[in-house]
Write a protein that holds these residues in place. Structure first.
Motif, PDB file in Angstrom:
ATOM      1  N   ALA A 199      24.199   9.555   3.481  1.00 31.40           N
ATOM      2  CA  ALA A 199      24.692   9.595   4.865  1.00 31.40           C
ATOM      3  C   ALA A 199      25.697   8.481   5.109  1.00 31.40           C
ATOM      4  O   ALA A 199      26.708   8.685   5.796  1.00 31.40           O
ATOM      5  N   LEU A 200      25.450   7.296   4.541  1.00 38.09           N
ATOM      6  CA  LEU A 200      26.387   6.188   4.701  1.00 38.09           C
ATOM      7  C   LEU A 200      27.698   6.490   3.990  1.00 38.09           C
ATOM      8  O   LEU A 200      28.780   6.212   4.533  1.00 38.09           O
ATOM      9  N   SER A 201      27.627   7.056   2.788  1.00 39.25           N
ATOM     10  CA  SER A 201      28.843   7.407   2.064  1.00 39.25           C
ATOM     11  C   SER A 201      29.678   8.416   2.848  1.00 39.25           C
ATOM     12  O   SER A 201      30.900   8.274   2.956  1.00 39.25           O
ATOM     13  N   LYS A 202      29.024   9.440   3.395  1.00 39.50           N
ATOM     14  CA  LYS A 202      29.746  10.443   4.175  1.00 39.50           C
ATOM     15  C   LYS A 202      30.369   9.825   5.430  1.00 39.50           C
ATOM     16  O   LYS A 202      31.513  10.133   5.791  1.00 39.50           O
ATOM     17  N   TYR A 203      29.626   8.941   6.084  1.00 42.19           N
ATOM     18  CA  TYR A 203      30.135   8.258   7.264  1.00 42.19           C
ATOM     19  C   TYR A 203      31.405   7.478   6.922  1.00 42.19           C
ATOM     20  O   TYR A 203      32.415   7.554   7.635  1.00 42.19           O
ATOM     21  N   VAL A 226      33.441   7.914   4.286  1.00 46.24           N
ATOM     22  CA  VAL A 226      34.513   8.815   3.868  1.00 46.24           C
ATOM     23  C   VAL A 226      35.183   9.449   5.090  1.00 46.24           C
ATOM     24  O   VAL A 226      36.421   9.539   5.172  1.00 46.24           O
ATOM     25  N   ASP A 227      34.391   9.899   6.045  1.00 47.96           N
ATOM     26  CA  ASP A 227      34.950  10.531   7.236  1.00 47.96           C
ATOM     27  C   ASP A 227      35.830   9.551   8.021  1.00 47.96           C
ATOM     28  O   ASP A 227      36.900   9.920   8.516  1.00 47.96           O
ATOM     29  N   LEU A 228      35.373   8.309   8.135  1.00 50.62           N
ATOM     30  CA  LEU A 228      36.190   7.312   8.837  1.00 50.62           C
ATOM     31  C   LEU A 228      37.487   7.040   8.082  1.00 50.62           C
ATOM     32  O   LEU A 228      38.568   6.974   8.681  1.00 50.62           O
ATOM     33  N   THR A 268      52.036   1.188  16.094  1.00 52.42           N
ATOM     34  CA  THR A 268      51.607   0.855  14.732  1.00 52.42           C
ATOM     35  C   THR A 268      50.116   1.146  14.629  1.00 52.42           C
ATOM     36  O   THR A 268      49.401   1.165  15.640  1.00 52.42           O
ATOM     37  N   PRO A 269      49.637   1.344  13.399  1.00 50.55           N
ATOM     38  CA  PRO A 269      48.208   1.631  13.222  1.00 50.55           C
ATOM     39  C   PRO A 269      47.355   0.375  13.083  1.00 50.55           C
ATOM     40  O   PRO A 269      46.149   0.492  12.837  1.00 50.55           O
ATOM     41  N   VAL A 270      47.941  -0.820  13.227  1.00 44.17           N
ATOM     42  CA  VAL A 270      47.210  -2.048  12.902  1.00 44.17           C
ATOM     43  C   VAL A 270      45.937  -2.183  13.733  1.00 44.17           C
ATOM     44  O   VAL A 270      44.854  -2.430  13.195  1.00 44.17           O
ATOM     45  N   ASP A 271      46.037  -2.018  15.052  1.00 40.62           N
ATOM     46  CA  ASP A 271      44.852  -2.162  15.902  1.00 40.62           C
ATOM     47  C   ASP A 271      43.809  -1.111  15.563  1.00 40.62           C
ATOM     48  O   ASP A 271      42.610  -1.405  15.497  1.00 40.62           O
ATOM     49  N   MET A 272      44.269   0.126  15.358  1.00 44.56           N
ATOM     50  CA  MET A 272      43.347   1.213  15.046  1.00 44.56           C
ATOM     51  C   MET A 272      42.618   0.942  13.732  1.00 44.56           C
ATOM     52  O   MET A 272      41.398   1.124  13.627  1.00 44.56           O
ATOM     53  N   GLU A 273      43.357   0.479  12.713  1.00 43.62           N
ATOM     54  CA  GLU A 273      42.733   0.230  11.420  1.00 43.62           C
ATOM     55  C   GLU A 273      41.765  -0.949  11.487  1.00 43.62           C
ATOM     56  O   GLU A 273      40.705  -0.934  10.845  1.00 43.62           O
ATOM     57  N   TYR A 274      42.111  -1.968  12.272  1.00 40.20           N
ATOM     58  CA  TYR A 274      41.198  -3.098  12.454  1.00 40.20           C
ATOM     59  C   TYR A 274      39.893  -2.623  13.108  1.00 40.20           C
ATOM     60  O   TYR A 274      38.793  -2.967  12.654  1.00 40.20           O
ATOM     61  N   ASN A 275      40.020  -1.823  14.158  1.00 43.01           N
ATOM     62  CA  ASN A 275      38.819  -1.328  14.850  1.00 43.01           C
ATOM     63  C   ASN A 275      37.995  -0.420  13.938  1.00 43.01           C
ATOM     64  O   ASN A 275      36.755  -0.443  13.971  1.00 43.01           O
ATOM     65  N   GLY A 314      37.861  -0.713  10.708  1.00 41.85           N
ATOM     66  CA  GLY A 314      37.196  -1.624   9.792  1.00 41.85           C
ATOM     67  C   GLY A 314      35.940  -2.232  10.396  1.00 41.85           C
ATOM     68  O   GLY A 314      34.925  -2.412   9.709  1.00 41.85           O
ATOM     69  N   GLN A 315      35.998  -2.531  11.692  1.00 44.59           N
ATOM     70  CA  GLN A 315      34.810  -3.043  12.372  1.00 44.59           C
ATOM     71  C   GLN A 315      33.682  -2.018  12.324  1.00 44.59           C
ATOM     72  O   GLN A 315      32.510  -2.365  12.110  1.00 44.59           O
ATOM     73  N   ARG A 316      34.025  -0.747  12.531  1.00 42.73           N
ATOM     74  CA  ARG A 316      33.014   0.300  12.498  1.00 42.73           C
ATOM     75  C   ARG A 316      32.444   0.484  11.094  1.00 42.73           C
ATOM     76  O   ARG A 316      31.304   0.948  10.934  1.00 42.73           O
ATOM     77  N   LEU A 317      33.221   0.123  10.070  1.00 37.21           N
ATOM     78  CA  LEU A 317      32.737   0.199   8.693  1.00 37.21           C
ATOM     79  C   LEU A 317      31.889  -1.018   8.326  1.00 37.21           C
ATOM     80  O   LEU A 317      31.344  -1.083   7.219  1.00 37.21           O
ATOM     81  N   GLY A 318      31.799  -1.981   9.235  1.00 36.63           N
ATOM     82  CA  GLY A 318      30.992  -3.158   8.965  1.00 36.63           C
ATOM     83  C   GLY A 318      31.690  -4.210   8.129  1.00 36.63           C
ATOM     84  O   GLY A 318      31.036  -5.074   7.536  1.00 36.63           O
TER      85      GLY A 318
END
Length: 274
Positions: free
Chosen positions: A116-120, A122-124, A221-228, A230-234
């Motif tokens: 489940a973590l791997s799928k989570y 990958v989807d992100l 730019t995607p910088v803010d989106m990618e940072y956020n 990354g936060q969701r990925l821990g």
């Protein structure tokens, strides 16, 4: 008591080969002193074990974002993804387990190897468009890894200095932005300038070589989106490296060790991956 203050950062200790993320505004660097002991609260109630698991975590932090609740490989527990990590909550909502759980008979770690973590993950990762990444790839790569990076981190610079050897090893590197000093920092603004450059690859290489970053801006730019994301990925430090199946390869690995880790992962050999 740490969970009371940082439930969304469970298991987010930095890799020994990564540069640690700075504390962010609104997130205390250290948990506050524990209050005096109070009578134990009643176990959360709910119609299902999943509902009880959610209720249990929300008693610790009402604002916690819970991304997944499902059956755990450990009997009597639910598996929960929160802050990009897996915790286990007992079906009655009384107990929480964080950290590695080992199946002794199978010699297998049960939490960070969770499907489940791997799928989570990958989807992100798939939610980031190819055009929003900075890609260094050989022709016909054997493996493609996603790397959250910043400009100032020493291990990020070391990894990038060996980019040609990673490519020779058949590894494509797709960078995403993770300014570890946080949004609004100089690192963040410089990464926006890199992602707004007409030649992003050269701009990123120059920045990682310590050259001044010309100030640039663009419509989006995607910088803010990618940072956020990354936060969701821990993610708690950079570089943060993810294999195609969502397994986290930790921080910096030399090119030959990275190829070995990817080969072992593809062969189903258990290594130091989580």
């Amino acid at each position: 008591m740490k969970l009371l203050y940082c439930i969304a950062a469970l298991l987010a200790s930095a890799s020994l080969t990564a540069c640690a993320q700075a504390p962010q505004p609104g997130q205390p660097a250290k948990p506050a002193a524990a209050p005096a002991a109070a009578p134990a609260a009643a176990a959360p109630t709910g119609a299902t074990p999943e509902a009880r698991a959610r209720a249990a975590l929300q008693t610790l932090n009402p604002q916690v974002q819970i991304d997944y609740v499902g059956e755990a490989p450990l009997p009597g527990f639910r598996e929960v993804i929160v802050g990009g990590q897996v915790v286990l909550v007992s079906d009655d909502g009384k107990y929480l387990v964080q950290g590695s759980v080992l199946d002794i008979a199978q010699k297998k770690e049960l939490t960070q190897s969770s499907p489940a973590l791997s799928k989570y993950r990958v989807d992100l990762l798939k939610s980031v468009k190819a055009g929003d990444r900075i890609v260094f790839a050989p022709p016909n790569p054997k493996y493609t890894i996603s790397v959250f990076t910043d400009i100032e981190c020493g291990y990020c610079r070391k990894l990038h200095s060996e980019i040609a050897e990673y490519n020779r090893q058949g590894i494509a590197i797709e960078y995403m932005a993770f300014p570890r000093m946080g949004l609004g920092s100089k690192d963040h603004l410089d990464m926006i300038s890199v992602w707004c450059a007409s030649d992003r690859k050269q701009a990123l290489t120059d920045a990682k070589n310590g050259k001044p970053v010309p100030k640039r801006s663009c419509q989006s730019t995607p910088v803010d989106m990618e940072y956020n994301l990354g936060q969701r990925l821990g993610i708690s430090g950079t570089p943060a490296v993810f294999a195609p199946d969502g397994s986290q390869l930790g921080g910096y690995l030399p090119p030959d060790k990275m190829r070995q880790a990817l080969d072992e992962l593809a062969a189903g050999v258990s290594g130091g991956i989580n």
